[in-house]
Design an enzyme around this catalytic site. Sequence first.
Site, PDB file in Angstrom:
ATOM      1  N   GLU A 156      36.994  29.601  41.479  1.00 49.69           N
ATOM      2  CA  GLU A 156      36.700  29.006  42.206  1.00 49.69           C
ATOM      3  C   GLU A 156      36.618  27.789  43.001  1.00 49.69           C
ATOM      4  OE1 GLU A 156      32.694  31.568  43.357  1.00 49.69           O
ATOM      5  OE2 GLU A 156      33.674  32.906  43.793  1.00 49.69           O
TER       6      GLU A 156
ATOM      7  N   GLU B 204      37.093  39.294  43.487  1.00 53.85           N
ATOM      8  CA  GLU B 204      35.712  39.415  43.315  1.00 53.85           C
ATOM      9  C   GLU B 204      35.051  39.657  44.656  1.00 53.85           C
ATOM     10  OE1 GLU B 204      32.951  36.124  42.373  1.00 53.85           O
ATOM     11  OE2 GLU B 204      34.311  35.454  40.856  1.00 53.85           O
TER      12      GLU B 204
END
Length: 503
Positions: free
Chosen positions: A191, A309
Amino acid sequence: MKKIWVCSLLLLVSMFSLAQTATIKIDVDRPIGQIDPLIYSNFTEHLGHCVYQGIYDPSSPCSDQDGFRTDVLEGVKKLNVPLVRWPGGNFASGYHWEDGIGPKSERPVCIDLAWGAREDNSFGTDEFMKWCRKADVQPYLCVNLGTGTPEEAAHWVEYCNCPTGTKYADLRSKYGHPSPYHVTYWGLGNEVDGPWQIGHKNAADYSKIALETAKLMKWTDKNIRLIAAGSSNYGADWINWNRTVINTLADHADFISLHNYEGNTNDDYYAFMASTEFCDKVIRITEDLIEQAKIEGKLHHPMYIAFDEYNASYNSKGDNAAKNTFNMEDALVVAQFLNTFVRHADVVKMANMAQLVNLLGPMMTTKDGIWYQTIFFPLELFANHCFGISLSPTVLSPTFRANGLEHPDLDVSASYDLSKKVMVINVVNRCKDKAITTCIIDQSNIWGRSAAASTVNGDSPKSMNSLDRQEVKVVEQSLKIKGHELIYHFEPHSFTQVRISTK
């Protein structure tokens, strides 16, 4: 022709009555792609008792001699988990893997800058590898591209994968593990597009360090497969982020990752039911960017999507809400995520529910036991039955309105496993208060006469499970097929998997 006429009549009747009816047509000549079992993978992070007191808890009577929770290991096997991502997540962006090897008494206690906790490093690389062997899962390691360096990542590959005779391979042997672990899957950071991330970078800066890291890692072991960090921050520039990452890492990365969580913070049931359509859009746009890179001559090998995710954000609305607890509507959203991955089986080749246990997990532990959240059951059904070729079903369904748009009540995916001669149809009835009588049609004339249905449901969309009660569960039912069609009544707010034997 008769079966089509019967189902068309069923729909026609519904137009002039209050009855809810639908049609699903299944044809094996409408394949999408091969379903990779890795889409049923999972994720563990040093967060919210996922690792400590989750998969690893030496103080629990439920743990074995290595400190691993045996009830969690049993749950992993029930979920048929093929691969687990570790150590993060945000935690990975500040994690230095060498802190977690060697004698535990000599490992440093560090501040976990991602989550504001203390990390004693008692669970590190060798413990994770041992746990993976016991759980019978493949490891997927995410390297630190927040505070870490390309050289640090390459040394980790050497420690895990190289035969003895070099510095870090010999270090692994010194600590009791002479044989290489042969870790195949490695993530190039986590991320990094998010301003919340340690070491947040723009697309150009991330792509540059990820490229240099990828080169060193693959020069250390040419057999590894790399996952580049794609979108997690869906602001105005996320498409450019993915385009830059794909174009820069085209000859080095094997996957680009995507992340998405959906929650019902406004307590709007139908908006929540429509929320996973964003996941579908992100996949389609990213797939187009991959194709564009191929056309422009920047990508010379297959690149796939790792949706590493995803989850429904747990129900934490209100001061007295049951925090960290999923309800039935969350289970429906998880089923829709899984439907989406199956419908994109040609490009989505990995997906990881976040997380495996405790915070955001399908399993919850206490010191003395374990219980299963509502989201456990759709994942269990998909991961044990939905394999083979993904099919593109035709769905004619009533609709609901959310966010100014019409959405079908039925969210559907289908698969055909020729080796086992089983067709699987996964159906989420998103209608909150009405059953939908559905005519499912075999357009390929391959069905046998027997079928089974597994339905996940509770009394209401807000039904929850806990250590003391199970409001949401799976109900099994045997079915008989007449001719080339099956009439099935999908309960309100339910997920149902229909499994049909074929000739």
